[in-house]
Design a protein around this motif. Structure first.
Motif, mmCIF file in Angstrom:
data_model
loop_
_atom_site.group_PDB
_atom_site.id
_atom_site.type_symbol
_atom_site.label_atom_id
_atom_site.label_comp_id
_atom_site.label_asym_id
_atom_site.label_seq_id
_atom_site.Cartn_x
_atom_site.Cartn_y
_atom_site.Cartn_z
ATOM 1 N N GLN A 1 -35.885 -13.534 12.090
ATOM 2 C CA GLN A 1 -37.201 -13.187 12.623
ATOM 3 C C GLN A 1 -37.661 -14.177 13.684
ATOM 4 N N SER A 2 -37.383 -15.456 13.468
ATOM 5 C CA SER A 2 -37.769 -16.462 14.449
ATOM 6 C C SER A 2 -37.029 -16.265 15.769
ATOM 7 N N ILE A 3 -35.753 -15.929 15.690
ATOM 8 C CA ILE A 3 -34.963 -15.722 16.908
ATOM 9 C C ILE A 3 -35.380 -14.440 17.605
ATOM 10 N N SER A 4 -35.707 -13.394 16.844
ATOM 11 C CA SER A 4 -36.058 -12.107 17.446
ATOM 12 C C SER A 4 -37.345 -12.187 18.259
ATOM 13 N N LEU B 1 -26.568 -21.297 14.453
ATOM 14 C CA LEU B 1 -25.843 -22.540 14.170
ATOM 15 C C LEU B 1 -26.734 -23.761 14.385
ATOM 16 N N LEU B 2 -27.565 -23.728 15.415
ATOM 17 C CA LEU B 2 -28.478 -24.847 15.659
ATOM 18 C C LEU B 2 -29.489 -25.005 14.527
ATOM 19 N N SER C 1 -24.339 -13.928 22.002
ATOM 20 C CA SER C 1 -23.863 -15.307 21.854
ATOM 21 C C SER C 1 -25.032 -16.274 21.722
ATOM 22 N N GLY C 2 -26.128 -16.009 22.447
ATOM 23 C CA GLY C 2 -27.288 -16.881 22.335
ATOM 24 C C GLY C 2 -27.898 -16.866 20.949
ATOM 25 N N THR C 3 -27.981 -15.683 20.330
ATOM 26 C CA THR C 3 -28.519 -15.589 18.975
ATOM 27 C C THR C 3 -27.630 -16.312 17.973
ATOM 28 N N GLU D 1 -34.624 -7.308 20.999
ATOM 29 C CA GLU D 1 -33.571 -6.296 20.972
ATOM 30 C C GLU D 1 -32.179 -6.892 20.710
ATOM 31 N N GLU D 2 -32.124 -8.142 20.264
ATOM 32 C CA GLU D 2 -30.838 -8.742 19.915
ATOM 33 C C GLU D 2 -30.750 -8.844 18.398
ATOM 34 N N ALA D 3 -30.742 -7.719 17.729
ATOM 35 C CA ALA D 3 -30.731 -7.691 16.269
ATOM 36 C C ALA D 3 -29.426 -8.254 15.732
#
Length: 252
Positions: free
Chosen positions: A73-76, A110-111, A103-105, A81-83
């Motif tokens: 949820q934090s990344i979205s 990992l970070l 790749s960014g998600t 649209e990068e589910a």
């Protein structure tokens, strides 16, 4: 009376053939790939990552699912649209995680793990190894993100990690996980919760034993997230020794 006739000097150079032919625009391979992505309405390239991890004993399923759902949820919020789709199998002391997204998600996931590992003394994931990363895959094999707890003991004839090489174990690992993914793709409907903790009833013969997960985690051939991200952020341009000598070498 003589009549002089002046003749025009006609050039004997051949008429350029290119001017008679229709001009066809020529694109390079990069333009071809960009046009292909545009026609497929892809806003980002899709990657698939296979992870194995060591966890604390008797970890609760709720703790793991809540952690990853908060991360997704934090990344979205930043990457619309990068589910994230995939499969998380929770064993007694290890997990197998397959993730599909940009790749960014995947790098942000990992970070986030590294930040928790450095900031928390009792983080439930003790270590992660990256087995395979597939870049620019054509399509997803998971319709959503599934979580299953593997508690039912499964009988195996022998421990393949004792009789097979690392290459053979990896081959079996990838073969079984892809078969399991295709089985879920055919049996799980869109919007459903998936098999849940009854995965052993859906595909008992496709479940990997925990010793294979542990064997891959302990192998030194695979990178952990910190090594992987250091390699990812490393600049591609490398200065050679011949580029810093003086005087500069002349080219002939």
């Amino acid at each position: 009376m003589s009549i002089s006739v002046k003749t025009r000097n006609v050039s004997k150079r051949p008429f350029p053939l290119e001017s008679l032919l229709p001009q066809v625009p020529r694109n390079n391979y990069l333009h071809f790939q960009e046009e292909k992505q545009r026609l497929q309405l892809k806003k980002f390239l899709l990657d698939r990552m296979f992870l194995v991890a060591k966890t604390r004993a008797n970890i609760e399923k709720r703790d793991i699912t809540e952690y990853y759902e908060q991360v997704f949820q934090s990344i979205s919020r930043r990457h619309l649209e990068e589910a994230v789709t995939g499969l998380l199998l929770i064993y007694p002391t290890s997990i197998l995680h397959i993730l599909e997204s940009s790749s960014g998600t995947l790098h942000h996931i990992l970070l986030d793990y590294l930040n928790h590992k450095k900031g928390e003394t009792e983080f439930f994931i003790e270590g992660i190894k990256i087995i395979v990363v597939s870049h620019n895959i054509p399509t997803r094999i998971f319709l959503q993100w599934h979580v299953s707890v593997i508690k039912v003991p499964v009988m195996y004839l022998d421990d393949v990690t004792q009789s097979q090489s690392l290459e053979e174990v990896i081959t079996e690992f990838l073969t079984q996980t892809h078969k399991l993914a295709l089985c879920l793709f055919k049996t799980v409907k869109v919007g459903s919760k998936g098999p849940g903790d009854n995965l052993h009833q859906v595909a008992a013969d496709l479940l990997l034993p925990q010793q294979i997960i542990q064997y891959l985690y302990e192998s030194e051939e695979f990178m952990d997230p910190e090594m992987f991200l250091n390699m990812y952020y490393k600049p591609m341009h490398v200065t050679l020794d011949s580029e810093v000598v003086w005087p500069a070498p002349s080219q002939f």
